[in-house]
Design a protein around this motif. Structure first.
Motif, PDB file in Angstrom:
ATOM      1  N   CYS A  38       0.832  -1.212   0.000  1.00 14.47           N
ATOM      2  CA  CYS A  38       0.000   0.000   0.000  1.00 14.47           C
ATOM      3  C   CYS A  38       0.865   1.260   0.000  1.00 14.47           C
ATOM      4  O   CYS A  38       1.947   1.278   0.592  1.00 14.47           O
ATOM      5  N   TYR A  39       0.353   2.296  -0.646  1.00 16.51           N
ATOM      6  CA  TYR A  39       0.996   3.618  -0.619  1.00 16.51           C
ATOM      7  C   TYR A  39       0.047   4.559   0.118  1.00 16.51           C
ATOM      8  O   TYR A  39      -1.093   4.759  -0.303  1.00 16.51           O
ATOM      9  N   ILE A  40       0.529   5.124   1.238  1.00 15.87           N
ATOM     10  CA  ILE A  40      -0.325   5.987   2.062  1.00 15.87           C
ATOM     11  C   ILE A  40       0.355   7.357   2.225  1.00 15.87           C
ATOM     12  O   ILE A  40       1.163   7.557   3.138  1.00 15.87           O
ATOM     13  N   PRO A  41       0.065   8.305   1.306  1.00 19.36           N
ATOM     14  CA  PRO A  41       0.623   9.646   1.473  1.00 19.36           C
ATOM     15  C   PRO A  41      -0.213  10.423   2.488  1.00 19.36           C
ATOM     16  O   PRO A  41      -1.440  10.353   2.469  1.00 19.36           O
ATOM     17  N   VAL A  42       0.474  11.139   3.395  1.00 22.34           N
ATOM     18  CA  VAL A  42      -0.229  11.875   4.461  1.00 22.34           C
ATOM     19  C   VAL A  42       0.208  13.331   4.386  1.00 22.34           C
ATOM     20  O   VAL A  42       1.404  13.628   4.529  1.00 22.34           O
ATOM     21  N   ASP A  43      -0.725  14.225   4.158  1.00 20.85           N
ATOM     22  CA  ASP A  43      -0.341  15.640   4.051  1.00 20.85           C
ATOM     23  C   ASP A  43      -1.492  16.501   4.549  1.00 20.85           C
ATOM     24  O   ASP A  43      -2.661  16.135   4.450  1.00 20.85           O
ATOM     25  N   VAL A  44      -1.133  17.678   5.056  1.00 17.38           N
ATOM     26  CA  VAL A  44      -2.145  18.617   5.516  1.00 17.38           C
ATOM     27  C   VAL A  44      -2.823  19.290   4.318  1.00 17.38           C
ATOM     28  O   VAL A  44      -3.947  19.768   4.423  1.00 17.38           O
ATOM     29  N   SER A  45      -2.147  19.259   3.185  1.00 16.53           N
ATOM     30  CA  SER A  45      -2.659  19.965   2.008  1.00 16.53           C
ATOM     31  C   SER A  45      -3.263  18.998   0.988  1.00 16.53           C
ATOM     32  O   SER A  45      -2.589  18.070   0.523  1.00 16.53           O
ATOM     33  N   ALA A  46      -4.539  19.243   0.649  1.00 14.51           N
ATOM     34  CA  ALA A  46      -5.223  18.385  -0.325  1.00 14.51           C
ATOM     35  C   ALA A  46      -4.542  18.493  -1.687  1.00 14.51           C
ATOM     36  O   ALA A  46      -4.421  17.514  -2.429  1.00 14.51           O
ATOM     37  N   GLU A  47      -4.073  19.696  -2.006  1.00 19.67           N
ATOM     38  CA  GLU A  47      -3.410  19.927  -3.286  1.00 19.67           C
ATOM     39  C   GLU A  47      -2.130  19.079  -3.395  1.00 19.67           C
ATOM     40  O   GLU A  47      -1.843  18.467  -4.420  1.00 19.67           O
ATOM     41  N   SER A  84      -2.615   6.143  13.100  1.00 18.88           N
ATOM     42  CA  SER A  84      -2.110   4.842  13.492  1.00 18.88           C
ATOM     43  C   SER A  84      -3.218   3.782  13.393  1.00 18.88           C
ATOM     44  O   SER A  84      -2.989   2.659  12.918  1.00 18.88           O
ATOM     45  N   THR A  85      -4.424   4.154  13.805  1.00 18.91           N
ATOM     46  CA  THR A  85      -5.547   3.209  13.713  1.00 18.91           C
ATOM     47  C   THR A  85      -5.829   2.846  12.254  1.00 18.91           C
ATOM     48  O   THR A  85      -5.986   1.666  11.905  1.00 18.91           O
ATOM     49  N   VAL A  86      -5.858   3.861  11.393  1.00 18.35           N
ATOM     50  CA  VAL A  86      -6.144   3.611   9.970  1.00 18.35           C
ATOM     51  C   VAL A  86      -5.069   2.697   9.378  1.00 18.35           C
ATOM     52  O   VAL A  86      -5.360   1.718   8.681  1.00 18.35           O
ATOM     53  N   ILE A  87      -3.804   2.998   9.692  1.00 19.37           N
ATOM     54  CA  ILE A  87      -2.709   2.203   9.119  1.00 19.37           C
ATOM     55  C   ILE A  87      -2.787   0.757   9.614  1.00 19.37           C
ATOM     56  O   ILE A  87      -2.698  -0.188   8.828  1.00 19.37           O
ATOM     57  N   ARG A  88      -3.004   0.604  10.908  1.00 18.31           N
ATOM     58  CA  ARG A  88      -3.025  -0.771  11.446  1.00 18.31           C
ATOM     59  C   ARG A  88      -4.198  -1.573  10.896  1.00 18.31           C
ATOM     60  O   ARG A  88      -4.069  -2.761  10.608  1.00 18.31           O
ATOM     61  N   ARG A  89      -5.332  -0.894  10.702  1.00 17.91           N
ATOM     62  CA  ARG A  89      -6.484  -1.597  10.101  1.00 17.91           C
ATOM     63  C   ARG A  89      -6.152  -2.020   8.676  1.00 17.91           C
ATOM     64  O   ARG A  89      -6.585  -3.054   8.205  1.00 17.91           O
ATOM     65  N   THR A  90      -5.371  -1.192   8.001  1.00 16.19           N
ATOM     66  CA  THR A  90      -5.075  -1.470   6.589  1.00 16.19           C
ATOM     67  C   THR A  90      -3.997  -2.541   6.440  1.00 16.19           C
ATOM     68  O   THR A  90      -4.101  -3.416   5.580  1.00 16.19           O
ATOM     69  N   VAL A  91      -2.944  -2.490   7.268  1.00 19.65           N
ATOM     70  CA  VAL A  91      -1.790  -3.367   7.012  1.00 19.65           C
ATOM     71  C   VAL A  91      -1.686  -4.537   7.988  1.00 19.65           C
ATOM     72  O   VAL A  91      -0.876  -5.444   7.770  1.00 19.65           O
ATOM     73  N   GLY A  92      -2.451  -4.493   9.051  1.00 23.21           N
ATOM     74  CA  GLY A  92      -2.326  -5.557  10.064  1.00 23.21           C
ATOM     75  C   GLY A  92      -0.938  -5.534  10.676  1.00 23.21           C
ATOM     76  O   GLY A  92      -0.421  -4.480  11.049  1.00 23.21           O
ATOM     77  N   LEU A 123       5.686   3.981  15.110  1.00 24.53           N
ATOM     78  CA  LEU A 123       6.716   3.004  14.790  1.00 24.53           C
ATOM     79  C   LEU A 123       6.654   1.750  15.670  1.00 24.53           C
ATOM     80  O   LEU A 123       6.848   1.835  16.887  1.00 24.53           O
ATOM     81  N   ARG A 124       6.401   0.610  15.020  1.00 24.74           N
ATOM     82  CA  ARG A 124       6.430  -0.672  15.740  1.00 24.74           C
ATOM     83  C   ARG A 124       7.781  -1.339  15.463  1.00 24.74           C
ATOM     84  O   ARG A 124       8.498  -0.916  14.553  1.00 24.74           O
ATOM     85  N   PRO A 125       8.134  -2.394  16.214  1.00 26.76           N
ATOM     86  CA  PRO A 125       9.457  -3.008  16.009  1.00 26.76           C
ATOM     87  C   PRO A 125       9.699  -3.455  14.570  1.00 26.76           C
ATOM     88  O   PRO A 125      10.817  -3.416  14.080  1.00 26.76           O
ATOM     89  N   GLN A 126       8.639  -3.864  13.859  1.00 25.25           N
ATOM     90  CA  GLN A 126       8.848  -4.369  12.494  1.00 25.25           C
ATOM     91  C   GLN A 126       8.919  -3.246  11.449  1.00 25.25           C
ATOM     92  O   GLN A 126       9.177  -3.509  10.271  1.00 25.25           O
ATOM     93  N   ASP A 127       8.673  -1.998  11.853  1.00 26.82           N
ATOM     94  CA  ASP A 127       8.633  -0.889  10.902  1.00 26.82           C
ATOM     95  C   ASP A 127       9.994  -0.203  10.768  1.00 26.82           C
ATOM     96  O   ASP A 127      10.875  -0.374  11.605  1.00 26.82           O
ATOM     97  N   ARG A 128      10.122   0.614   9.720  1.00 26.12           N
ATOM     98  CA  ARG A 128      11.332   1.422   9.523  1.00 26.12           C
ATOM     99  C   ARG A 128      10.910   2.858   9.229  1.00 26.12           C
ATOM    100  O   ARG A 128       9.784   3.110   8.788  1.00 26.12           O
ATOM    101  N   PHE A 129      11.841   3.783   9.469  1.00 30.30           N
ATOM    102  CA  PHE A 129      11.525   5.213   9.303  1.00 30.30           C
ATOM    103  C   PHE A 129      12.685   5.861   8.551  1.00 30.30           C
ATOM    104  O   PHE A 129      13.826   5.828   9.022  1.00 30.30           O
ATOM    105  N   LEU A 130      12.388   6.427   7.389  1.00 32.26           N
ATOM    106  CA  LEU A 130      13.408   7.080   6.584  1.00 32.26           C
ATOM    107  C   LEU A 130      13.330   8.581   6.842  1.00 32.26           C
ATOM    108  O   LEU A 130      12.292   9.202   6.574  1.00 32.26           O
ATOM    109  N   LEU A 131      14.410   9.133   7.376  1.00 35.74           N
ATOM    110  CA  LEU A 131      14.416  10.555   7.756  1.00 35.74           C
ATOM    111  C   LEU A 131      15.502  11.274   6.960  1.00 35.74           C
ATOM    112  O   LEU A 131      16.668  10.871   6.995  1.00 35.74           O
TER     113      LEU A 131
END
Ligand SMILES: C[S@@+](CC[C@H](N)C(=O)[O-])C[C@H]1O[C@@H](n2cnc3c(N)ncnc32)[C@H](O)[C@@H]1O
Length: 292
Positions: A38-47, A84-92, A123-131
């Motif tokens: 899944c691709y989940i872009p998250v932004d404050v701007s609809a544009e 977090s709820t939306v993501i967990r529902r989507t990806v388990g 961030l859960r133990p199985q996740d990664r974060f690119l900064l």
């Protein structure tokens, strides 16, 4: 990122995708490894969300059901709970790769707290974060001024930084009323602020899009932009406070010549301190990955 990434399907959550160019590179990379999910872009701007999806998904065959744009402000704890709820529902339990790119973290007053909040809520133990963050090898008042000068010298940045005032107020913008201030923020970063000053000699009434007015008194200021370039100790401290560690090689770009301040960009792959430690693999971006 190579073997520092979990195996199998990897869902990608982009925090502040902007135009989506970097997401395109990342999604292609995941696709080339047979890991796209899944691709989940998250932004404050609809544009931005609209632009990002168009750009990021170009030439990729991602089913519409696997794209889930979410419009919210990710700096608010209650929004992160919802996300977090939306993501967990989507990806388990499947792993997620989060990203916060383009030195976006540096735009927040409480940058360190924001990183800690994101790590804590998402961030859960199985996740990664690119900064991706901007860095500086030097720290002095003169180098801080040079950092501000970089912005001041760019006509495109001047346009960008005044665009919100143009869009959301009826202020007649005088480009000579902008100042660019570079300061040293403890031992952690160089800080750049762009400020608009009311130098008209009188109070100005600003009309907002909802037709309400706000006074802008003489000599008052509006902060238009905040950014930073982090020192190595500043980054290390921020990671420790967020309880994250490096999961892969650090990728640095743009370190400078002898006659210029040493500014660059750093791309870090992070994981929770609770995650099992992964050995750092070869630098995946050296040849073909996304660039800062
Ligand atoms: C500096 S741009 C970075 C864009 C892209 N990631 C890149 O590296 O080119 C910041 C992005 O984050 C979004 N953004 C900034 N603050 C945000 C917030 N509090 N909540 C959600 N999105 C935010 C902006 O709309 C923009 O798309």
């Amino acid at each position: 990122m190579g073997n520092a990434l979990p195996d199998g399907p990897l869902h990608y959550v982009s925090l502040g995708p902007g135009t989506g160019q970097k997401d395109q590179a990342l999604l292609r990379y995941l696709d080339s490894r047979g890991q796209s999910a899944c691709y989940i872009p998250v932004d404050v701007s609809a544009e931005m969300l609209r632009l990002a999806q168009r750009e990021a998904l170009q030439h990729l065959h991602v089913p519409a059901g696997d794209v889930l744009p979410v419009q919210l402000d990710f700096s608010l704890p209650r929004n992160l709970d919802r996300l977090s709820t939306v993501i967990r529902r989507t990806v388990g339990d499947e792993p997620v790769l989060y990203s916060l790119l383009g030195n976006t973290l540096a735009n927040f007053d409480s940058d360190s707290q924001l990183l800690a909040l994101l790590a804590d809520k998402l961030l859960r133990p199985q996740d990664r974060f690119l900064l991706e963050i901007a860095n500086t090898a030097d720290q002095s008042d003169a180098v801080a001024r040079a950092a501000a000068q970089e912005y001041e010298n760019s006509p495109r940045f001047r346009e960008f930084v005044t665009s919100a005032l143009m869009q959301y107020t009826d202020l007649r913008i005088d480009m000579n009323s902008l100042t660019y201030e570079g300061t040293v923020e403890d031992d952690r970063a160089l800080k750049v602020k762009v400020i608009y000053h009311n130098r008209t000699g009188e109070q100005v009434e600003l009309t907002l899009p909802d037709r309400s007015t706000v006074p802008f008194p003489d000599r008052d200021t509006i902060r238009l932009y905040l950014s930073r370039k982090y020192t190595q100790p500043g980054v290390e401290k921020m990671l420790a406070e967020a309880r994250v560690v490096k999961a892969g090689q650090v990728h640095d770009t743009g370190h400078a010549a002898f006659d210029r301040p040493a500014f660059g960009m750093t791309l870090l792959l992070l994981q929770s301190t609770e995650a099992p430690r992964t050995p750092a693999g070869p630098d995946p971006f050296a040849a073909s990955g996304p660039r800062a």
